[in-house]
Write a protein that holds these residues in place. Structure first.
Motif, PDB file in Angstrom:
ATOM      1  N   LEU A  67       0.889  -1.219   0.060  1.00 49.42           N
ATOM      2  CA  LEU A  67       0.326  -0.243  -0.226  1.00 49.42           C
ATOM      3  C   LEU A  67       0.837   0.963  -0.307  1.00 49.42           C
ATOM      4  CD1 LEU A  67      -2.559  -0.742   2.596  1.00 49.42           C
ATOM      5  CD2 LEU A  67      -3.014  -0.406   0.009  1.00 49.42           C
ATOM      6  N   HIS A  68       2.004   1.317   0.548  1.00 50.68           N
ATOM      7  CA  HIS A  68       2.947   2.811   0.697  1.00 50.68           C
ATOM      8  C   HIS A  68       3.345   2.785  -0.568  1.00 50.68           C
ATOM      9  CE1 HIS A  68       6.745   4.418   2.215  1.00 50.68           C
ATOM     10  NE2 HIS A  68       5.049   5.522   2.284  1.00 50.68           N
TER      11      HIS A  68
ATOM     12  N   THR B 281      -0.998   5.505   0.411  1.00 49.70           N
ATOM     13  CA  THR B 281      -1.208   5.913   1.527  1.00 49.70           C
ATOM     14  C   THR B 281      -1.172   7.392   1.996  1.00 49.70           C
ATOM     15  OG1 THR B 281       1.006   6.093   2.195  1.00 49.70           O
ATOM     16  CG2 THR B 281      -0.524   3.874   3.179  1.00 49.70           C
TER      17      THR B 281
ATOM     18  N   TYR C  36      -8.389   8.703   3.379  1.00 46.83           N
ATOM     19  CA  TYR C  36      -8.049   7.228   3.265  1.00 46.83           C
ATOM     20  C   TYR C  36      -9.249   6.887   3.307  1.00 46.83           C
ATOM     21  CZ  TYR C  36      -4.196   9.997   5.015  1.00 46.83           C
ATOM     22  OH  TYR C  36      -2.987  10.825   4.850  1.00 46.83           O
TER      23      TYR C  36
ATOM     24  N   THR D 145      -5.757   2.081   3.975  1.00 44.54           N
ATOM     25  CA  THR D 145      -4.927   3.055   3.398  1.00 44.54           C
ATOM     26  C   THR D 145      -4.813   4.036   4.617  1.00 44.54           C
ATOM     27  OG1 THR D 145      -6.421   3.888   2.459  1.00 44.54           O
ATOM     28  CG2 THR D 145      -5.089   2.745   0.887  1.00 44.54           C
TER      29      THR D 145
END
Lengths: 173, 187
Positions: B28-29, B34, B102, B106
């Motif tokens: 995700l990052h 994010t 978000y 996330t």
């Protein structure tokens, strides 16, 4: 700092592969919001009392506040994102974002209050729908579940409308 | 009983949750999802990172799991199609996602990169979870049963064979990517 971001198609494909692994090896779809609802049960205990939490239909049957696969997956997600941020030097305490500041100014208090309210709304919606962007949006849609696609489409439409109302002024930039 | 690959149980299963979670959070990052701006700009059609990640994950995961399911090596986990609850929940969710910036996953990952607004969002999520649990009996009696069709999949709903639906899914993903690239080229 060099750009730590990977190609989004590569990341998507790897998340797809991760889904294949979790579906097959541990018989679990990717999902987030059930674990968060379980955590909310743990947070409620000091306020409502352990008895009230234990006797609540939802926490007793669907989202039991305990350390299990769903809640530990959340812990893993936090560790993973932290490692990624550390490795590329992207970890930074901040509450700033361009879109928000363009519409609502630099006030941190305003931003944190809005984020808190957004959090209340998003998890209530996720629990009512029985899933979130991962549980419905990825896991549901990839199994061609009708509920997943309904969620994805309605969520998207609602998000577009909300973005227009909230940040409409900043779209010109 | 079918033979499945799901051999992990007990403590092994719990450790695997942390391991799979680490991979998910890392991805995700690295995917950039994010970030508040990247998520909100999706809904303004100014950034398409989120849709690229999600549609690729759905297409790759979908085909992979369908193949395993065909060999009885994986089970489906279909959520109930409760029209009112899913529709209303998704509409509420969209408002929350754009205000918070978000989604639940996330957001958690964003906290781990130092985002304090995501942390405030998590505190809010705990309150939202408590509110849902406290209202659950009423919701279960009045909302969940409205338009409850059970565990429906698109192949049944559309009356098409599995392979046609998966071909349609891939065609749809390709079509979306083509549109997105056209939109990006215009900028």
């Amino acid at each position: 700092m060099k750009n730590p971001r990977w190609n989004p198609y590569l990341v998507g494909a790897l998340i797809g592969l991760l889904s294949i692994l979790t579906f097959s090896i541990v018989n679990k779809p990717l999902g987030m919001s059930t674990g968060l609802a379980q955590a909310s049960g743990a947070c409620a205990m000091p306020f409502l009392g352990a008895d009230k939490v234990a006797s609540n239909t939802y926490w007793a049957k669907t989202a039991i506040p305990t350390w299990d696969y769903s809640t530990l997956f959340l812990v893993g997600t936090v560790i993973g994102a932290f490692l990624s941020a550390l490795l590329c030097g992207a970890f930074k305490f901040t509450a700033d974002s361009t879109v928000w500041t363009e519409s609502f100014g630099p006030s941190k208090t305003k931003r944190l209050i809005a984020a808190f309210l957004g959090g209340v709304i998003i998890l209530y919606g996720a629990r009512l729908a029985d899933g979130c962007t991962s549980g419905h949006g990825i896991s549901g849609c990839l199994q061609l579940a009708a509920s997943g696609w309904l969620f994805f489409i309605v969520m998207f439409a609602s998000g577009i409308l909300t973005a227009k109302l909230l940040y409409g002024r900043s779209t010109q930039a | 009983m079918h033979l499945t690959l799901a051999f992990l149980t007990g403590t092994g299963l719990l450790w695997s949750a942390i391991g799979f979670g680490i991979l998910f959070g890392f991805l995700l990052h690295r995917g950039g999802v994010t970030d508040f701006d990247i998520i909100v700009r999706l809904f303004q059609f100014r950034d398409f990172t989120v849709i690229k990640v999600m549609m690729t994950a759905i297409a790759v995961g979908g085909v992979g799991i369908a193949l395993l399911h065909g060999q009885d090596l994986a089970k489906y986990h279909i959520k109930d199609l409760n029209l009112l609850a899913v529709g209303l929940g998704a509409a509420i969710f969209g408002v929350g996602m754009v205000l918070l910036g978000y989604c639940p996953g996330t957001g958690l990952a964003a906290i781990a990169t130092g985002r304090l607004d995501a942390l405030a969002g998590l505190a809010g999520m705990m309150v939202g979870g408590i509110a849902y649990a406290l209202s659950f009996d009423w919701i279960a009696a009045n909302v969940l049963p409205v338009g409850a069709y059970g565990k429906v999949r698109l192949p049944e709903l559309l009356g098409q064979p599995e392979w046609v639906c998966y071909a349609g899914l891939i065609a749809m993903a390709a079509g979306i990517f083509a549109l997105v690239h056209k939109a990006e080229a215009k900028k």
